[in-house]
Write an enzyme that holds these catalytic residues in place. Structure first.
Site, PDB file in Angstrom:
ATOM      1  N   TYR A  26     -48.130 -24.194  13.419  1.00 30.58           N
ATOM      2  CA  TYR A  26     -47.088 -23.882  12.429  1.00 30.58           C
ATOM      3  C   TYR A  26     -47.479 -22.629  11.619  1.00 30.58           C
ATOM      4  CZ  TYR A  26     -44.254 -24.758   8.185  1.00 30.58           C
ATOM      5  OH  TYR A  26     -43.408 -24.659   7.111  1.00 30.58           O
ATOM      6  N   SER A  47     -44.003 -19.577   5.113  1.00 23.48           N
ATOM      7  CA  SER A  47     -44.776 -20.659   4.486  1.00 23.48           C
ATOM      8  C   SER A  47     -46.081 -20.091   3.956  1.00 23.48           C
ATOM      9  CB  SER A  47     -45.093 -21.759   5.495  1.00 23.48           C
ATOM     10  OG  SER A  47     -46.004 -22.682   4.939  1.00 23.48           O
TER      11      SER A  47
HETATM   12  P1  NAD Z   1     -36.254 -29.915   6.377  1.00 19.86           P
HETATM   13  O1  NAD Z   1     -36.890 -30.574   7.557  1.00 19.86           O
HETATM   14  O2  NAD Z   1     -35.615 -30.752   5.356  1.00 19.86           O
HETATM   15  O3  NAD Z   1     -35.226 -28.793   6.829  1.00 19.86           O
HETATM   16  C1  NAD Z   1     -35.371 -28.038   7.995  1.00 19.86           C
HETATM   17  C2  NAD Z   1     -34.009 -27.977   8.651  1.00 19.86           C
HETATM   18  O4  NAD Z   1     -34.093 -27.121   9.795  1.00 19.86           O
HETATM   19  C3  NAD Z   1     -33.559 -29.349   9.154  1.00 19.86           C
HETATM   20  O5  NAD Z   1     -32.241 -29.576   8.733  1.00 19.86           O
HETATM   21  C4  NAD Z   1     -33.645 -29.226  10.663  1.00 19.86           C
HETATM   22  O6  NAD Z   1     -32.697 -30.012  11.353  1.00 19.86           O
HETATM   23  C5  NAD Z   1     -33.366 -27.735  10.834  1.00 19.86           C
HETATM   24  N1  NAD Z   1     -33.841 -27.255  12.131  1.00 19.86           N
HETATM   25  C6  NAD Z   1     -35.064 -27.401  12.684  1.00 19.86           C
HETATM   26  N2  NAD Z   1     -35.084 -26.855  13.900  1.00 19.86           N
HETATM   27  C7  NAD Z   1     -33.841 -26.335  14.121  1.00 19.86           C
HETATM   28  C8  NAD Z   1     -33.242 -25.636  15.190  1.00 19.86           C
HETATM   29  N3  NAD Z   1     -33.926 -25.378  16.312  1.00 19.86           N
HETATM   30  N4  NAD Z   1     -31.957 -25.256  15.065  1.00 19.86           N
HETATM   31  C9  NAD Z   1     -31.250 -25.525  13.942  1.00 19.86           C
HETATM   32  N5  NAD Z   1     -31.763 -26.188  12.898  1.00 19.86           N
HETATM   33  C10 NAD Z   1     -33.042 -26.588  12.986  1.00 19.86           C
HETATM   34  O7  NAD Z   1     -37.435 -29.063   5.725  1.00 19.86           O
HETATM   35  P2  NAD Z   1     -37.472 -27.938   4.596  1.00 19.86           P
HETATM   36  O8  NAD Z   1     -38.724 -28.172   3.872  1.00 19.86           O
HETATM   37  O9  NAD Z   1     -36.197 -27.826   3.857  1.00 19.86           O
HETATM   38  O10 NAD Z   1     -37.697 -26.653   5.524  1.00 19.86           O
HETATM   39  C11 NAD Z   1     -36.955 -25.458   5.424  1.00 19.86           C
HETATM   40  C12 NAD Z   1     -37.863 -24.298   5.757  1.00 19.86           C
HETATM   41  O11 NAD Z   1     -38.892 -24.209   4.765  1.00 19.86           O
HETATM   42  C13 NAD Z   1     -38.585 -24.432   7.105  1.00 19.86           C
HETATM   43  O12 NAD Z   1     -38.607 -23.189   7.765  1.00 19.86           O
HETATM   44  C14 NAD Z   1     -39.990 -24.824   6.695  1.00 19.86           C
HETATM   45  O13 NAD Z   1     -40.946 -24.455   7.657  1.00 19.86           O
HETATM   46  C15 NAD Z   1     -40.143 -24.072   5.390  1.00 19.86           C
HETATM   47  N6  NAD Z   1     -41.207 -24.561   4.512  1.00 19.86           N
HETATM   48  C16 NAD Z   1     -41.123 -25.788   3.937  1.00 19.86           C
HETATM   49  C17 NAD Z   1     -42.147 -26.208   3.118  1.00 19.86           C
HETATM   50  C18 NAD Z   1     -42.145 -27.552   2.443  1.00 19.86           C
HETATM   51  O14 NAD Z   1     -43.174 -27.948   1.872  1.00 19.86           O
HETATM   52  N7  NAD Z   1     -41.056 -28.299   2.466  1.00 19.86           N
HETATM   53  C19 NAD Z   1     -43.242 -25.371   2.869  1.00 19.86           C
HETATM   54  C20 NAD Z   1     -43.279 -24.135   3.471  1.00 19.86           C
HETATM   55  C21 NAD Z   1     -42.248 -23.724   4.278  1.00 19.86           C
END
Ligand code: NAD
Length: 249
Positions: free
Chosen positions: A158, A144
């Site tokens: 985080y 991130s």
């Molecule tokens: P999201 O919440 O839609 O997806 C995250 C997925 O990870 C979910 O399906 C959740 O069930 C799964 N998950 C969480 N903990 C888990 C575990 N212990 N075991 C198995 N699955 C698990 O969010 P997203 O935005 O698609 O996030 C994906 C990645 O991107 C994450 O690592 C997040 O930190 C990162 N990220 C997202 C953003 C943003 O703005 N959306 C920004 C920076 C980084």
């Protein structure tokens, strides 16, 4: 040669789901890991199959060692190979200053973001490493922009977790280079996904948007493109590197 296999953790929605679908369109067989959303994972698999690819859904909490071992055992039974691991699963909790954070929250955030990346990387490397009879491979860690910004007043837990993921990325890239495994990361900025439903604050989206030079949030598909490039042979001399997908922030 049979088609390469990509495992994406937390792929039932958001960035993971977009990555799974793009991977199928680019010729990968896709393993969709999910923790609890079986129906959503099945819908992603249907899109993978609509792209003409084989795939499967495997349930596992990536923060739990026993479940990760079972996930990889199932992957072995099904495909007997792994070419790319995308450590995408992650959580974000409600924003608050560090002084208000409990140890239980800190542990949950570390478990999902850091332990999951560690456990899945370890199991993937066992299968990819040349010295263990593997063919090499690629790992892409979804970090991130928060790892660089620190997320003061919001999510220092985080940001610290993603900082650990970044350090693991750099270290593993060096540790695994001779095994022909490349390890890279993407650092998304603000991307429209459901992760923000859990860490929400009224007006946050607009506040964050004004800090983005492009003046908009990103789409999961825009992150998936960077992940697929880092995974591909086009990035053959790229390891220990990060792509920021953050609208210029
Ligand atoms: P999201 O919440 O839609 O997806 C995250 C997925 O990870 C979910 O399906 C959740 O069930 C799964 N998950 C969480 N903990 C888990 C575990 N212990 N075991 C198995 N699955 C698990 O969010 P997203 O935005 O698609 O996030 C994906 C990645 O991107 C994450 O690592 C997040 O930190 C990162 N990220 C997202 C953003 C943003 O703005 N959306 C920004 C920076 C980084």
């Amino acid at each position: 040669m049979s088609q390469p296999v990509m495992l994406i953790t937390g792929a039932s929605r958001g960035i993971g789901a977009a990555t799974a679908i793009l991977a199928a369109r680019q010729g990968y067989r896709v393993v969709i890991n999910y923790r609890s959303q079986a129906q959503a994972a099945a819908a992603v698999l249907a899109e993978v199959q609509a792209a003409g690819q084989d795939g499967c859904c495997i349930q596992a909490d990536v923060a739990e060692e026993e479940q990760v071992l079972q996930l990889f055992a199932e992957l072995d039974r099904r495909y007997g190979r792994l070419d790319v691991l995308v450590n995408n699963a992650g959580i974000l909790e409600t924003q608050m200053p560090l002084l208000e954070m409990s140890l239980a929250r800190w542990q949950r955030v570390m478990a999902a973001n850091v332990y999951g990346t560690f456990l899945c990387s370890r199991e993937a490397i066992k299968r990819m490493a040349l010295s263990r009879g593997g063919q090499g491979g690629a790992i892409v860690n979804v970090s991130s922009l928060a790892a660089r910004l620190g997320a003061p007043g919001e999510y220092i837990d985080y940001a610290a977790a993603k900082g650990a993921v970044d350090t693991m990325t750099v270290g593993l890239a060096k540790e695994c280079a001779a095994e022909r495994i490349r390890v890279n990361g993407v650092r998304p900025g603000f991307i429209y996904t459901d992760i923000h439903a859990s860490g929400g604050e009224p007006g946050r989206v607009d506040r964050v948007k004004t800090a983005v030079p492009m003046q908009r949030g990103g789409q999961p598909e825009e992150v998936a493109e960077a992940i697929l490039w880092l995974a591909s042979a086009k990035a053959s001399y790229t390891s220990g590197s990060f792509i920021e997908v953050a609208g210029g922030r």
